[in-house]
Design a protein around this motif. Structure first.
Motif, PDB file in Angstrom:
ATOM      1  N   PRO A  53      51.400  74.607  42.301  1.00 55.07           N
ATOM      2  CA  PRO A  53      51.322  75.954  41.718  1.00 55.07           C
ATOM      3  C   PRO A  53      50.617  75.975  40.359  1.00 55.07           C
ATOM      4  N   ARG A  54      50.856  74.967  39.526  1.00 53.91           N
ATOM      5  CA  ARG A  54      50.214  74.901  38.214  1.00 53.91           C
ATOM      6  C   ARG A  54      48.705  74.733  38.358  1.00 53.91           C
ATOM      7  N   LEU A  55      48.286  73.828  39.235  1.00 59.53           N
ATOM      8  CA  LEU A  55      46.857  73.588  39.443  1.00 59.53           C
ATOM      9  C   LEU A  55      46.201  74.797  40.106  1.00 59.53           C
ATOM     10  N   GLN A 138      46.540  74.881  30.981  1.00 59.05           N
ATOM     11  CA  GLN A 138      47.745  75.551  30.495  1.00 59.05           C
ATOM     12  C   GLN A 138      47.533  75.857  29.013  1.00 59.05           C
ATOM     13  N   TYR A 139      48.198  76.870  28.511  1.00 55.30           N
ATOM     14  CA  TYR A 139      47.980  77.326  27.136  1.00 55.30           C
ATOM     15  C   TYR A 139      48.164  76.214  26.105  1.00 55.30           C
ATOM     16  N   TYR A 140      49.134  75.340  26.307  1.00 58.47           N
ATOM     17  CA  TYR A 140      49.420  74.300  25.327  1.00 58.47           C
ATOM     18  C   TYR A 140      48.366  73.197  25.313  1.00 58.47           C
ATOM     19  N   ASP A 163      47.571  81.576  34.136  1.00 59.51           N
ATOM     20  CA  ASP A 163      48.750  82.438  34.145  1.00 59.51           C
ATOM     21  C   ASP A 163      49.882  81.772  34.923  1.00 59.51           C
ATOM     22  N   PHE A 164      50.451  80.741  34.313  1.00 56.51           N
ATOM     23  CA  PHE A 164      51.538  80.014  34.960  1.00 56.51           C
ATOM     24  C   PHE A 164      52.425  79.441  33.864  1.00 56.51           C
TER      25      PHE A 164
END
Length: 184
Positions: A53-55, A138-140, A163-164
């Motif tokens: 899901p992240r990828l 990812q934002y970080y 957006d995860f």
């Protein structure tokens, strides 16, 4: 001695919180600019070959950017996961299955970490005459990736977050604060 420890602990915690705020703010403020290249950083591919899901969120964000700027090149970067799949290759298949022309997608299967991805991007940017890049992760992870790309000589570098969000982001933010200094 206790007083010195308290001051030191306060200083470390303050530094961590300040840096976390900077990393989160930088990563969450997407740069809305069209670039020559969309660089999507890899992550886990499931045992069945599907994107985690992240990828998937990263690749979907890159696909959205491509649809807004179909002349851009997409570089998908990641290494060989323990599941036995090259992240770059699987991301490329996903994008092609969703209508991205094969000539617009480059798989970097040797991007085993962020620094290697930055170095690989620089080589590809010379070959394909790329002068601007939007990083998708990812934002970080955006701040450190942008920093490394600039450090290796990339031209204009921008970032857009996927957006995860998940609970694991708290651990990832802590890890990112330490990793930022490692590459500084």
């Amino acid at each position: 001695m206790k007083r010195t420890f308290k001051y030191l602990a306060f200083a470390v915690i303050s530094l961590f919180l300040t840096q976390s705020i900077f990393i989160a703010a930088d990563g969450l403020m997407d740069d809305e600019v069209k670039t020559d290249c969309i660089l999507i950083l890899g992550n886990k591919v499931n045992k069945d070959g599907t994107l985690s899901p992240r990828l998937k969120a990263r690749v979907d964000k890159g696909l959205q950017l491509f649809r807004e700027n179909p002349s851009s090149i997409i570089i998908v970067s990641g290494g060989l996961g323990k599941e036995g799949y090259y992240e770059g290759t699987e991301m490329k298949k996903y994008l092609i299955d969703r209508g991205v022309p094969v000539d617009n997608v480059i798989a970097d299967d040797l991007g085993n970490n962020t620094l290697q991805t930055a170095n690989n991007y620089m080589e590809l940017s010379k070959t394909h005459h790329l002068s601007s890049v939007t990083v998708v992760s990812q934002y970080y992870h955006i701040s450190r990736t942008k920093h490394l790309l600039k450090k290796v000589g990339a031209g204009q570098v921008y970032g857009v977050h996927a957006d995860f969000f998940e609970w694991r982001d708290f651990y990832s933010m802590f890890r990112e604060c330490i990793a930022f200094y490692k590459y500084w």
